[in-house]
Design a protein around this motif. Structure first.
Motif, PDB file in Angstrom:
ATOM      1  N   ALA A  43     -10.274   2.350  -7.565  1.00 53.35           N
ATOM      2  CA  ALA A  43      -9.021   2.867  -8.105  1.00 53.35           C
ATOM      3  C   ALA A  43      -7.961   2.988  -7.023  1.00 53.35           C
ATOM      4  O   ALA A  43      -6.771   2.857  -7.275  1.00 53.35           O
ATOM      5  CB  ALA A  43      -9.258   4.222  -8.767  1.00 53.35           C
ATOM      6  N   ALA A  44      -8.403   3.270  -5.780  1.00 53.72           N
ATOM      7  CA  ALA A  44      -7.457   3.497  -4.701  1.00 53.72           C
ATOM      8  C   ALA A  44      -7.103   2.231  -3.942  1.00 53.72           C
ATOM      9  O   ALA A  44      -6.207   2.236  -3.119  1.00 53.72           O
ATOM     10  CB  ALA A  44      -8.044   4.517  -3.724  1.00 53.72           C
ATOM     11  N   GLN A  45      -7.780   1.135  -4.199  1.00 51.87           N
ATOM     12  CA  GLN A  45      -7.579  -0.084  -3.427  1.00 51.87           C
ATOM     13  C   GLN A  45      -6.176  -0.641  -3.630  1.00 51.87           C
ATOM     14  O   GLN A  45      -5.682  -0.749  -4.756  1.00 51.87           O
ATOM     15  CB  GLN A  45      -8.609  -1.136  -3.830  1.00 51.87           C
ATOM     16  N   LYS A  46      -5.538  -0.969  -2.539  1.00 52.00           N
ATOM     17  CA  LYS A  46      -4.222  -1.564  -2.587  1.00 52.00           C
ATOM     18  C   LYS A  46      -4.270  -2.955  -1.978  1.00 52.00           C
ATOM     19  O   LYS A  46      -5.245  -3.341  -1.358  1.00 52.00           O
ATOM     20  CB  LYS A  46      -3.207  -0.681  -1.845  1.00 52.00           C
ATOM     21  N   ARG A  47      -3.174  -3.694  -2.130  1.00 50.80           N
ATOM     22  CA  ARG A  47      -3.136  -5.077  -1.667  1.00 50.80           C
ATOM     23  C   ARG A  47      -1.822  -5.354  -0.967  1.00 50.80           C
ATOM     24  O   ARG A  47      -0.849  -4.608  -1.101  1.00 50.80           O
ATOM     25  CB  ARG A  47      -3.321  -6.026  -2.846  1.00 50.80           C
ATOM     26  N   PRO A  48      -1.745  -6.439  -0.204  1.00 44.96           N
ATOM     27  CA  PRO A  48      -0.491  -6.797   0.465  1.00 44.96           C
ATOM     28  C   PRO A  48       0.570  -7.229  -0.544  1.00 44.96           C
ATOM     29  O   PRO A  48       0.262  -7.726  -1.622  1.00 44.96           O
ATOM     30  CB  PRO A  48      -0.894  -7.967   1.376  1.00 44.96           C
ATOM     31  N   ILE A  49       1.826  -7.082  -0.170  1.00 45.25           N
ATOM     32  CA  ILE A  49       2.934  -7.525  -1.009  1.00 45.25           C
ATOM     33  C   ILE A  49       3.006  -9.049  -1.014  1.00 45.25           C
ATOM     34  O   ILE A  49       2.673  -9.711  -0.024  1.00 45.25           O
ATOM     35  CB  ILE A  49       4.263  -6.923  -0.514  1.00 45.25           C
ATOM     36  N   THR A  50       3.397  -9.603  -2.147  1.00 45.52           N
ATOM     37  CA  THR A  50       3.579 -11.043  -2.286  1.00 45.52           C
ATOM     38  C   THR A  50       5.028 -11.345  -2.649  1.00 45.52           C
ATOM     39  O   THR A  50       5.795 -10.443  -3.004  1.00 45.52           O
ATOM     40  CB  THR A  50       2.667 -11.616  -3.387  1.00 45.52           C
ATOM     41  N   PHE A 496       6.879 -10.429   5.717  1.00 49.04           N
ATOM     42  CA  PHE A 496       6.524 -11.148   6.941  1.00 49.04           C
ATOM     43  C   PHE A 496       5.176 -10.671   7.476  1.00 49.04           C
ATOM     44  O   PHE A 496       4.384 -11.458   7.988  1.00 49.04           O
ATOM     45  CB  PHE A 496       7.598 -10.936   8.016  1.00 49.04           C
ATOM     46  N   ALA A 497       4.903  -9.361   7.355  1.00 50.79           N
ATOM     47  CA  ALA A 497       3.670  -8.791   7.898  1.00 50.79           C
ATOM     48  C   ALA A 497       2.462  -9.030   7.008  1.00 50.79           C
ATOM     49  O   ALA A 497       1.315  -9.011   7.482  1.00 50.79           O
ATOM     50  CB  ALA A 497       3.856  -7.288   8.116  1.00 50.79           C
ATOM     51  N   SER A 498       2.681  -9.271   5.710  1.00 52.89           N
ATOM     52  CA  SER A 498       1.591  -9.244   4.727  1.00 52.89           C
ATOM     53  C   SER A 498       0.444 -10.215   4.996  1.00 52.89           C
ATOM     54  O   SER A 498      -0.707  -9.891   4.688  1.00 52.89           O
ATOM     55  CB  SER A 498       2.152  -9.465   3.314  1.00 52.89           C
ATOM     56  N   PRO A 499       0.658 -11.420   5.572  1.00 57.58           N
ATOM     57  CA  PRO A 499      -0.492 -12.298   5.814  1.00 57.58           C
ATOM     58  C   PRO A 499      -1.372 -11.861   6.984  1.00 57.58           C
ATOM     59  O   PRO A 499      -2.378 -12.511   7.276  1.00 57.58           O
ATOM     60  CB  PRO A 499       0.164 -13.654   6.127  1.00 57.58           C
ATOM     61  N   GLY A 500      -0.990 -10.774   7.677  1.00 59.20           N
ATOM     62  CA  GLY A 500      -1.798 -10.298   8.788  1.00 59.20           C
ATOM     63  C   GLY A 500      -1.114 -10.396  10.133  1.00 59.20           C
ATOM     64  O   GLY A 500      -1.774 -10.589  11.156  1.00 59.20           O
TER      65      GLY A 500
END
Length: 695
Positions: A43-50, A496-500
């Motif tokens: 439930a708490a898992q989040k993901r990077p912005i696309t 810009f940061a989202s891919p790591g």
């Protein structure tokens, strides 16, 4: 809690839960505890912005407080990525909070909402017969009526204080009426000849051709009749450039119009905007200010005694410090209320407590300040994030929109002292709750010559300080610009940061928000100290933060940032790859094809005809033989500020020397990549280019 009950409590950190299985529980054991733990983690898992998330964000703009001070109406824009377009509707929310109410939901976009003085109606712009017109909406029952039937587009407007008139802006040919202009427009559109005859500068601006038309201010009845041109002639009102949020103000009795225009014979080389006053009944016009710099943004005090406006003193310089001036309309006396304030002033508003509130860029934030009408020290009352479009309610409450690097604009309020900050809209919360975007962080360093310079950093999602991360080094435009704590829809730091990647950016000398001396230091030295600030800042970040991989650094920039990428390509091989958007390659050829000539003439101390050495000295083209770093060039055909030839020349130089390179060309974009699907293509290539060389 009663015995036998299980308690789940959320921790302070995002995604952190504590699970307690109280003594005495009848539900036994480890399996149940494990089940709860897994459920909470999911439930708490989040993901990077696309990129899709970026365009799914709803965009709030133009908040307007009701005369009663209880409501705010605003524009909310949503985009359909696949349809490649957006639509704007009007919404209203109580300043006390609560659920917002949607006021319009038509296929046409609604914008520019303005309250009637009695608060019973909201006027706005929408489309009728392919033209932008004024409509009104009754707040009581949402009944909409068309208020204007202008033969050309109504571009913007305000409501007079007595509610009997609209003051609106429309583009017309000099000495031609609205109807005559419409007839000429129609004839040109039907003609098979599309040639243009041009006799003077300035003939195109930003991303459009002027075609000999000028913006004028008209007054008409609120029923849409008897439109009268109050600012005739071959001048623009508002000015074509360097103006403010609103460059006209109608007196409370609708008898005087204060407006801004530039009357110099060649506006392409002039920043000389002045405030004028037009007598509505007679048409007589006289200058209110006569400074050779830039005077703009006139605002009348509620009692009609004062006119506040913003002023830059130095002629020919578009980034001089902006001061807050106050003129007594009784005796004409002018005082500078911010003479000792070493920051720019923006968006001044009068408040009922005897203060003028305004916004100012301070380091990487846009903060709220105030100063008393009678003068005195400037006070900072709110300093967090990036604040904009401020209004003051009748009880003194401040209403404004606020954004951060991990939050698009939302509407906030605070009291006149800057306390009791309250968020009253949450339009993007459902999507933001799914995304992990880290806040902006700052660091200071000593540059090559001892100047203190500030940098900012955004970490990637799921950041682990024990890992090594490749670096994306970003360079801002301007050069009198700056990186801020804002949710940028083109150069979005989180995306810009989202891919790591760890994003590092430096507010090198020339940036706004650090005092005028710091800003002035870029002029005449484009590739000098600012370049060394950037390299010093990158070195300082790598030394300070152990999680940065010094062997995997790529850089990108746009406009002046694109210029600096091109300059870097001929100065150093420390970067694994480069991305240059709308960047200047050759300053000599750029001068002859750009539109606002005052800019290069100030920055390079004259024209190329009388100061050629300065243009040659700082042209990246001079160092093209040294290009080795893989570089992607992106540019738009409709970019009249940095014309497309600059990008083509840069790409040719790279290809001719065998440097791995790519050209991303947009025939339907200007200085910015603004269309949704073009943005998707641009970001896909940006991420692919960085991944190719940094991972």
């Amino acid at each position: 809690a009663p015995k036998g009950r299980n308690i789940i409590a959320r921790g302070n950190a995002p995604g952190t839960y504590f699970i307690f299985l109280l003594k005495g529980s009848k539900m036994k054991g480890k399996f149940f505890l494990l089940f709860l733990l897994l459920a909470c983690m999911l439930a708490a898992q989040k993901r990077p912005i696309t990129l899709e998330d970026l365009w799914a964000m709803k965009r709030i703009s133009d908040p307007q407080v009701s005369p009663c001070g209880k409501f705010v109406v605003y524009t909310l824009t949503s985009y359909d990525l696949e349809a490649n377009k957006g639509n704007s509707d009007l919404w209203m929310v109580s300043l006390a909070g609560g659920e917002p109410k949607q006021l319009t939901s038509t296929p046409s976009s609604e914008s520019n909402p303005r309250w009637s003085p009695d608060g019973s109606k909201i006027a706005f712009l929408s489309e009728a017969n392919d033209l932008s017109q004024i409509f009104t909406l009754k707040v009581e029952d949402n009944k909409i009526e068309q208020a204007s039937n202008c033969p050309v587009d109504v571009e913007e407007f305000v409501w007079s204080q007595d509610g009997k008139h609209f003051l609106f802006i429309a583009s017309v040919y000099p000495e031609k009426s609205l109807e005559e202009t419409a007839a000429i427009n129609k004839a040109k559109q039907a003609s098979k000849v599309k040639a243009r005859v041009i006799d003077s500068l300035l003939y195109r601006h930003w991303n459009h051709w002027t075609d000999g038309k000028f913006r004028h201010a008209f007054i008409m009845s609120s029923t849409g009749e008897n439109a009268k041109d109050l600012t005739p002639g071959a001048y623009n009102t508002p000015p074509i450039s360097l103006g403010g949020e609103q460059d006209y103000a109608l007196s409370s009795d609708s008898q005087k119009l204060y407006f801004v225009r530039n009357i110099d014979p060649m506006v392409a080389i002039s920043t000389n905007n002045d405030v004028f006053c037009a007598q509505v009944s007679t048409g007589e016009i006289q200058a209110i200010t006569k400074n050779r710099g830039n005077d703009h943004s006139p605002v009348l005090s509620p009692d009609g005694k004062y006119l506040a406006y913003l002023s830059m003193a130095r002629e020919g310089f578009e980034a001089d410090q902006t001061e807050l001036m106050l003129m007594s309309l009784e005796n004409g006396k002018v005082v500078n209320l911010t003479e000792d304030f070493d920051r720019d002033v923006d968006f001044p508003v009068f408040a009922p407590n005897g203060y003028i509130y305004f916004l100012s860029n301070n380091h990487y934030r846009n903060s709220i300040y105030r100063v008393k009408i009678e003068g005195g020290p400037v006070e900072k009352i709110h300093d967090q994030n990036y604040n904009a479009k401020m209004k003051v309610a009748c009880d003194g409450t401040l209403v404004f929109i606020k954004q951060a690097v991990n939050m698009p604009y939302e509407i906030f309020t605070c009291d006149p002292e800057g306390n009791n900050l309250k968020q009253i809209t949450f339009v993007n919360k459902p999507l933001l709750d799914k995304l992990e975007m880290n806040p902006i962080e700052d660091f200071w360093f000593e540059s090559f010559d001892g100047w203190r310079v500030q940098g900012v950093m955004v970490k990637p999602p799921m950041f682990n300080p024990e890992k090594k991360y490749p670096v994306v080094f970003l360079i801002h435009g301007g050069p009198q610009g700056g990186w801020s704590d804002d949710f940028h829809y083109r150069w979005n730091l989180s995306l810009f940061a989202s891919p790591g990647y760890v994003v590092i950016a430096v507010n090198f000398r020339g940036s706004k928000g650090y005092g005028q001396k710091f800003c002035d230091a870029v002029t005449g030295d484009w590739g000098g100290a600012p370049y060394q600030d950037l390299m010093s800042g990158l070195d300082a970040a790598i030394q300070k933060f152990s999680f940065l991989d010094a062997n995997k650094v790529g850089a990108a920039g746009a406009s002046y940032g694109g210029y600096m990428i091109n300059w870097i390509a001929g100065k150093t091989n420390r970067f694994k790859c480069l991305i240059s958007h709308a960047g200047v390659f050759d300053l000599l050829s750029k001068y002859g094809s750009t539109e606002e000539l005052w800019f290069p003439e100030w920055e390079f101390r004259g024209t190329p005809y009388n100061n050629n050495d300065q243009y040659v000295r700082f042209s990246p083209s001079r160092h093209a033989a040294r290009f080795e770093t893989p570089t992607m060039v992106t540019h738009g055909e409709l970019d009249f500020r940095v014309p497309i030839s600059q990008g083509l020349q840069m790409f040719t130089a790279l290809q001719r020397q065998g440097v791995p390179s790519r050209l991303l060309y947009f025939p339907d974009e200007g200085h910015f990549i603004a269309k949704p699907q073009n943005s998707r293509l641009w970001w896909s290539h940006v991420h692919e280019w960085f991944a190719r060389w940094l991972k």
